[in-house]
Every structure is written in structure tokens, then in C-alpha cells.
Enzyme design. Structure first.
Site, PDB file in Angstrom:
ATOM      1  N   PRO A  87       0.833  -1.199   0.000  1.00  7.06           N
ATOM      2  CA  PRO A  87       0.000   0.000   0.000  1.00  7.06           C
ATOM      3  C   PRO A  87       0.869   1.250   0.000  1.00  7.06           C
ATOM      4  O   PRO A  87       1.861   1.314   0.745  1.00  7.06           O
ATOM      5  CB  PRO A  87      -0.830  -0.111   1.285  1.00  7.06           C
ATOM      6  CG  PRO A  87      -0.282  -1.249   2.060  1.00  7.06           C
ATOM      7  CD  PRO A  87       0.628  -2.045   1.171  1.00  7.06           C
ATOM      8  N   SER A  94       7.043   1.627   0.244  1.00  3.62           N
ATOM      9  CA  SER A  94       6.725   1.317  -1.163  1.00  3.62           C
ATOM     10  C   SER A  94       7.663   2.061  -2.104  1.00  3.62           C
ATOM     11  O   SER A  94       8.105   1.508  -3.114  1.00  3.62           O
ATOM     12  CB  SER A  94       5.251   1.584  -1.485  1.00  3.62           C
ATOM     13  OG  SER A  94       5.026   2.907  -1.836  1.00  3.62           O
ATOM     14  N   ALA A  96      10.817   3.104  -1.455  1.00  3.90           N
ATOM     15  CA  ALA A  96      12.170   2.534  -1.353  1.00  3.90           C
ATOM     16  C   ALA A  96      12.250   1.197  -2.078  1.00  3.90           C
ATOM     17  O   ALA A  96      13.215   0.930  -2.814  1.00  3.90           O
ATOM     18  CB  ALA A  96      12.559   2.369   0.114  1.00  3.90           C
ATOM     19  N   ASP A 138      15.341   3.003   4.702  1.00  8.34           N
ATOM     20  CA  ASP A 138      14.322   2.289   3.910  1.00  8.34           C
ATOM     21  C   ASP A 138      14.939   1.520   2.733  1.00  8.34           C
ATOM     22  O   ASP A 138      14.722   0.305   2.611  1.00  8.34           O
ATOM     23  CB  ASP A 138      13.244   3.267   3.410  1.00  8.34           C
ATOM     24  CG  ASP A 138      12.316   3.757   4.519  1.00  8.34           C
ATOM     25  OD1 ASP A 138      12.623   3.490   5.694  1.00  8.34           O
ATOM     26  OD2 ASP A 138      11.307   4.404   4.205  1.00  8.34           O
TER      27      ASP A 138
HETATM   28  O1  PMV Z   1       8.864   7.069   4.973  1.00  7.22           O
HETATM   29  P1  PMV Z   1       8.670   6.154   6.159  1.00  7.22           P
HETATM   30  O2  PMV Z   1       7.300   6.249   6.744  1.00  7.22           O
HETATM   31  O3  PMV Z   1       9.076   4.770   5.854  1.00  7.22           O
HETATM   32  O4  PMV Z   1       9.619   6.668   7.327  1.00  7.22           O
HETATM   33  C1  PMV Z   1      10.994   6.645   7.226  1.00  7.22           C
HETATM   34  C2  PMV Z   1      11.629   6.693   8.570  1.00  7.22           C
HETATM   35  C3  PMV Z   1      12.092   8.057   9.056  1.00  7.22           C
HETATM   36  O5  PMV Z   1      12.985   7.784  10.131  1.00  7.22           O
HETATM   37  C4  PMV Z   1      10.924   8.882   9.568  1.00  7.22           C
HETATM   38  C5  PMV Z   1      12.833   8.834   7.969  1.00  7.22           C
HETATM   39  C6  PMV Z   1      14.178   8.250   7.575  1.00  7.22           C
HETATM   40  O6  PMV Z   1      14.574   8.494   6.437  1.00  7.22           O
HETATM   41  O7  PMV Z   1      14.834   7.589   8.374  1.00  7.22           O
END
Ligand code: PMV
Length: 308
Positions: A87, A94, A96, A138
Site C-alpha cells: 500500500p 513502497s 524505497a 528504507d
Molecule cells: O517514509 P517512512 O514512513 O518509511 O519513514 C521513514 C523513517 C524516518 O525515520 C521517519 C525517515 C528516515 O529516512 O529515516
């Protein structure tokens, strides 16, 4: 001939946000995957089962391809097709997973033979377009797979599990915006620098402890750490009422503990529970309209191959 790549999505188990400021964070790849196909074409085009071909959401994908073409002096005239089980906007990586799969398929199509760490570096060109100043956690977990302890600037540490584990994941249905959430946390840091530094140190320590407990199968201990991490994230204003209510439901239905995962403000919650309670938690949350699943970990990272 086409090159195909397949990458897992991810959950950040502990340490999101503070990882942007140098703390250790723990992440796991989860088996909802993105599949990408690349073939030679007269010009570069990107299509996806999620967005219109003209959507600006696809521009970061084209950026990864163009930059790779430039860096390795090879043609970037390819047709990219993306199919995703992840999702979008759910904090499950998604974008990354897509960038890593694209980098991997392009490497395969052009026989570049790139290493996993190089795929991560190259996929960051797209991730920066999407998220501003991401830490890199990610694409790292989507590329390496398994479970990883991550700290910016250091080589990711693979966490070896003594056996398979289950992580419960529930999507709030609210789209989250990582860029603005990162900015929000940075404003807190500016306002309370000393306190923020000590919280970051505490969360860093918590992530290392969480890795040890997950590896050894102490899911109850891990659950307690998730509850602490959620409270700290809540205090840095990244949670909201819906996420809090999912966290509370997971624990009141017998889970060991739960927390928001990813940037917060929307996105998903993760939790751990005794095996006997997992099904009940998944169906109770699904019945309330939250897309919920039990993810078995570890799962493998990005892979690519050629099809003729
Ligand atoms: O984009 P998300 O929801 O997967 O969040 C990434 C994690 C954070 O620590 C908020 C940002 C990062 O780049 O580490």
C-alpha cells in the site's frame, strides 16, 4: 529480453526519526513485494499499476534510471513497468522498494554487476526526491532483506534470528507525509536540543536491545520496548489519535506491545503478540476497516534476473 527485479517492503521496528539524527534503528523486510520489469525502448518511460503514466509520483523512478545511465555511461532508454503489493503512503517503504528494484533491474539489464550497497546508494537519488533528507534506512532494508540494525554512515549490521518470527502490521488508511514529519521532529530538536539528544541516545540503546530480544525470541520483552518507543514518538508529536487507537487495540487484544512505524501522522502500526492471539488481533483490526496482516520474517532482499 527483459530484466526483472523483486524487492520486499519494510517495517521500522524501532528508532524511526531519531535515526535521521544519528541513532541506531532496527528494521525488517516484510514479504509484500514490488516487482519491476525493464526492457530496451526508444525512450525512457515509466508505468505503474498504481499511478497514471503522467503522475509526478513516477518522476523519482525516472531520476534513478537517468542518473545510473549517466554514472555508468550506458543508455537509459528503457521501458519501466512497476507492479506493487505494497500500500502506498502506508509507511511500509513502497517508494524505497520500488527504487531499489529499479536500480537492481537496471544493473541486470546493463550487466553492471552492482553490489547491494551500490544499489542502495543509487536508489537514494529517487528517495531524496520523495522524502527530502531521508536517513537511507528504507532502501537499505529493502535491498539487504532480513533484519538490519542501521545507523547513518555505518555499514548496516545484519541481525540473525534464531527462528522465524511474526510481526503484526496494521495500516491506518491515512496517508503519511515523511518530508513534513521529519521537519516537525527537527523543529522539536531545535526547541529542546539537550532533551532531544538524550532521547535519541535512549532510543539508540533501545534499538540495540530490541535487536537482541528479537534475535533470541523474547517477543514479550520486545513488546515492552515497542510501547516505550511509541510513547517517545508520541511526545515528539508524530503520532495521532487513529494510530494511538490501533496501538491500544493491539495491546488490549492480548498483544505484547505495539507502536507506530515509519514517519507517523498516518501510515501503519506494528505489534508483536503471543502466537495464539495473532489471528484474533488481525481479524479484529481488519473488521474495524484497518488493512492488517501478519508478516513472517525474515524475508529475502532484492533479487533480479533476466527473462527472454
Ligand atoms: O517514509 P517512512 O514512513 O518509511 O519513514 C521513514 C523513517 C524516518 O525515520 C521517519 C525517515 C528516515 O529516512 O529515516
Amino acid at each position: 529480453m527483459k530484466a526483472v527485479a523483486d524487492a520486499p517492503s519494510k517495517v521500522i521496528i524501532t528508532g524511526e526519526h531519531f535515526v535521521v539524527h544519528g541513532a541506531w534503528a532496527l528494521a525488517a523486510a516484510v514479504p509484500r513485494r514490488v516487482r519491476v520489469e525493464l526492457s530496451d525502448a526508444p525512450s525512457l518511460s515509466v508505468s505503474s499499476d498504481r499511478f497514471e503514466a503522467t503522475s509526478p509520483k513516477l518522476a523519482p523512478v525516472a531520476k534513478v534510471v537517468k542518473e545510473m545511465g549517466r554514472e555508468f555511461s550506458v543508455s537509459s532508454s528503457v521501458k519501466v513497468s512497476i507492479a506493487s503489493e505494497v500500500p502506498q503512503g502506508a509507511g511500509l517503504g513502497s517508494s524505497a522498494a520500488t527504487m531499489v528494484a529499479v536500480a537492481s533491474a537496471f544493473s541486470r539489464l546493463r550487466s553492471l554487476g552492482l553490489r547491494v550497497d551500490e544499489l542502495v546508494r543509487l536508489s537514494m537519488a529517487g528517495e531524496r526526491e520523495v522524502h527530502g533528507k531521508p536517513s537511507g534506512i528504507d532502501p537499505t532494508i529493502c535491498a539487504y532483506g532480513g533484519v538490519v540494525l542501521f545507523k547513518p554512515g555505518l555499514k548496516p549490521m545484519k541481525v540473525k534470528l534464531a527462528g522465524p518470527r511474526t510481526i503484526l502490521v496494521s495500516y491506518s488508511g491515512i496517508d503519511r507525509a515523511t518530508k513534513s514529519q521529519i521537519r516537525r521532529v527537527s523543529r522539536r530538536k531545535k526547541r529542546f536540543p539537550g532533551l532531544f539528544t538524550r532521547l535519541a541516545e535512549g532510543i539508540s540503546e533501545l534499538s540495540v536491545d530490541a535487536a537482541r530480544r528479537l534475535a533470541g525470541g523474547d517477543m514479550e520483552g520486545l513488546g515492552r520496548l515497542l510501547v516505550i518507543d511509541h510513547a517517545v514518538l508520541d511526545s515528539t508529536v508524530v503520532s495521532n489519535e487513529t494510530l494511538d487507537s490501533i496501538v491500544n487495540l493491539m495491546t488490549s487484544l492480548g498483544g505484547y506491545g505495539a507502536k507506530l512505524t515509519g514517519a507517523g501522522g498516518g501510515g501503519s502500526v506494528l505489534g508483536v503478540a503471543p502466537e495464539a492471539k495473532e489471528k484474533r488481533i488481525v481479524s479484529a483490526l481488519s473488521a474495524r476497516g484497518f488493512e492488517t496482516f501478519a508478516a513472517r520474517i525474515p524475508t529475502e532482499g532484492v533479487k533480479s534476473w533476466v527473462e527472454r
